[in-house]
Enzyme design. Structure first.
Site, PDB file in Angstrom:
ATOM      1  N   ASP A 157      -7.698   2.481  -2.418  1.00  0.00           N
ATOM      2  CA  ASP A 157      -8.125   1.406  -1.542  1.00  0.00           C
ATOM      3  C   ASP A 157      -9.624   1.592  -1.312  1.00  0.00           C
ATOM      4  O   ASP A 157     -10.221   2.575  -1.775  1.00  0.00           O
ATOM      5  CB  ASP A 157      -7.326   1.446  -0.236  1.00  0.00           C
ATOM      6  CG  ASP A 157      -7.216   0.064   0.436  1.00  0.00           C
ATOM      7  OD1 ASP A 157      -8.007  -0.825   0.075  1.00  0.00           O
ATOM      8  OD2 ASP A 157      -6.351  -0.107   1.307  1.00  0.00           O
ATOM      9  N   HIS A 216      -8.907  -0.206   8.112  1.00  0.00           N
ATOM     10  CA  HIS A 216     -10.270  -0.677   7.888  1.00  0.00           C
ATOM     11  C   HIS A 216     -11.208  -0.096   8.950  1.00  0.00           C
ATOM     12  O   HIS A 216     -12.388   0.140   8.679  1.00  0.00           O
ATOM     13  CB  HIS A 216     -10.337  -2.203   7.950  1.00  0.00           C
ATOM     14  CG  HIS A 216      -9.654  -2.894   6.814  1.00  0.00           C
ATOM     15  ND1 HIS A 216      -8.320  -3.188   6.827  1.00  0.00           N
ATOM     16  CD2 HIS A 216     -10.132  -3.333   5.621  1.00  0.00           C
ATOM     17  CE1 HIS A 216      -7.991  -3.783   5.697  1.00  0.00           C
ATOM     18  NE2 HIS A 216      -9.072  -3.878   4.955  1.00  0.00           N
ATOM     19  N   HIS A 257       0.870  -1.170   0.000  1.00  0.00           N
ATOM     20  CA  HIS A 257       0.000   0.000   0.000  1.00  0.00           C
ATOM     21  C   HIS A 257       0.909   1.223   0.000  1.00  0.00           C
ATOM     22  O   HIS A 257       1.512   1.518   1.039  1.00  0.00           O
ATOM     23  CB  HIS A 257      -0.905   0.017   1.206  1.00  0.00           C
ATOM     24  CG  HIS A 257      -1.709  -1.245   1.377  1.00  0.00           C
ATOM     25  ND1 HIS A 257      -1.206  -2.379   1.984  1.00  0.00           N
ATOM     26  CD2 HIS A 257      -2.972  -1.549   1.002  1.00  0.00           C
ATOM     27  CE1 HIS A 257      -2.136  -3.323   1.992  1.00  0.00           C
ATOM     28  NE2 HIS A 257      -3.222  -2.845   1.406  1.00  0.00           N
TER      29      HIS A 257
END
Length: 343
Positions: free
Chosen positions: A250, A178, A166
């Site tokens: 993302d 998340h 990432h």
């Protein structure tokens, strides 16, 4: 082709989803474990996705290996990337060679199901992040470059493009984006010398076809997460590193993206920052709001990530000696890793 990647609720398409896939903003579908029961069902689901759309949609999944492998039953068990080095030593192999074989194995099985992309490999440093951990190849950037380069070569041999994530590096952030907003307070010089060196070298080797930025704020560089930051995406990634591939956001539903506003605002900011594709997952109402509220835009190079033809059915694949040998090797590494963790 539009920029949105949508998800599905179950193992087959609903009438609503068939309609959504025809929307001009939709460019792809990302699949999850809930969409999988068995291999024949998956192949039929992919066929129905393609039949429902008026254009070619990219179909993607997170099939990294280890704990992030959406399809398991009737698929090879891909080990975590962080277990490759130890497994290679046990098998008396070079880790880069084993990584290449596993990249091929992962990709060739998905291609036999007509899936274009696995969002892999993870290029983060294995540092303090629990959500990364052994998803990363190593805590050593040199090792990551070597093994990830091998893994990507294997993917390319199977006809699949690679997505490094990432950017610029999630491994030194404790918070899981998340569920939480995350900030990395290290200096840009430290990030550049350490995490960013992995991306720089793989880009210079023409290994990376796509990049996915982290929903992390690198406070010494910008007050926005990397995926919403022009400085990270346009200045550092595009200009400084010379990256010419595709940029995925993302998942816009993650808590780490929440500070950018509602889903439409998040999507608009990600596109403005430099993302080409947007992932909108696990929130059907938000997906519908994006289809209704996001201005119509098209991806500049819609075929850039389309998988190369790999005309092989599962029965043809399993007849290959090479496939059987590598699948057996992957299983052996899993067993080795389990034994090491028990000890």
């Amino acid at each position: 082709m539009g920029p949105l990647f949508l998800d599905l609720l179950g193992a087959e398409l609903s009438a609503e989803e068939r309609d959504m896939l025809q929307h001009p903003l939709v460019g792809g579908v990302i699949l999850f474990s809930r969409n999988y029961q068995e291999r024949a069902q998956l192949i039929e689901l992919v066929r129905s996705i393609r039949a429902a759309s008026k254009q070619y949609l990219l179909i993607a999944v997170d099939q990294e290996g280890g704990r992030v492998q959406r399809f398991r039953h009737q698929f090879s068990c891909i080990p975590a990337m962080g277990d490759i080095d130890a497994g290679a030593r046990q098998l008396r192999m070079a880790s880069v060679d084993l990584a290449e074989q596993l990249g091929w194995l992962m990709a060739v099985e998905l291609r036999a199901c007509d899936i274009d992309i696995s969002f892999a490999p993870v290029l983060d440093i294995n540092g303090c992040s629990d959500v990364i951990g052994t998803r990363a190849f190593s805590s050593n950037p040199e090792q990551i470059v070597s093994d990830a380069g091998g893994f990507i070569s294997g993917m390319h041999h199977a006809g699949m493009k690679a997505t490094g994530k990432h950017f610029p590096g999630h491994g030194n952030v404790k918070a899981d984006t998340h569920h939480f907003e995350a900030t990395d307070s290290r200096s840009f010089d430290e990030i550049k010398r350490y995490d960013l060196s992995v991306f720089r070298r793989l880009i210079s080797q023409n290994k990376l076809d796509a990049v996915m930025p982290a929903h992390v704020i690198y406070s010494d560089v910008d007050d926005k997460p990397a995926g919403f930051s022009k400085r990270w995406l346009q200045q550092v990634l595009r200009k400084d590193l010379g990256f010419k591939g595709v940029i995925f956001s993302d998942d816009l539903s993650m808590q780490g993206a929440a500070l950018a506003g509602d889903h439409v605002q998040r999507a608009e900011q990600a596109l403005t920052a430099g993302c080409d594709y947007l992932l909108a997952c696990n929130d059907r109402d938000a997906s519908i709001r994006l289809l209704d509220g996001l201005p119509h835009t098209q991806v500049a190079h819609p075929d850039a990530l389309r998988a190369k033809a790999y005309p092989m059915t599962w029965s043809e694949l399993t007849a290959l000696t090479q496939y059987r040998q590598i699948a057996a090797r992957a299983l052996e590494i899993q067993q080795i890793s389990s034994e090491l963790s028990e000890n």
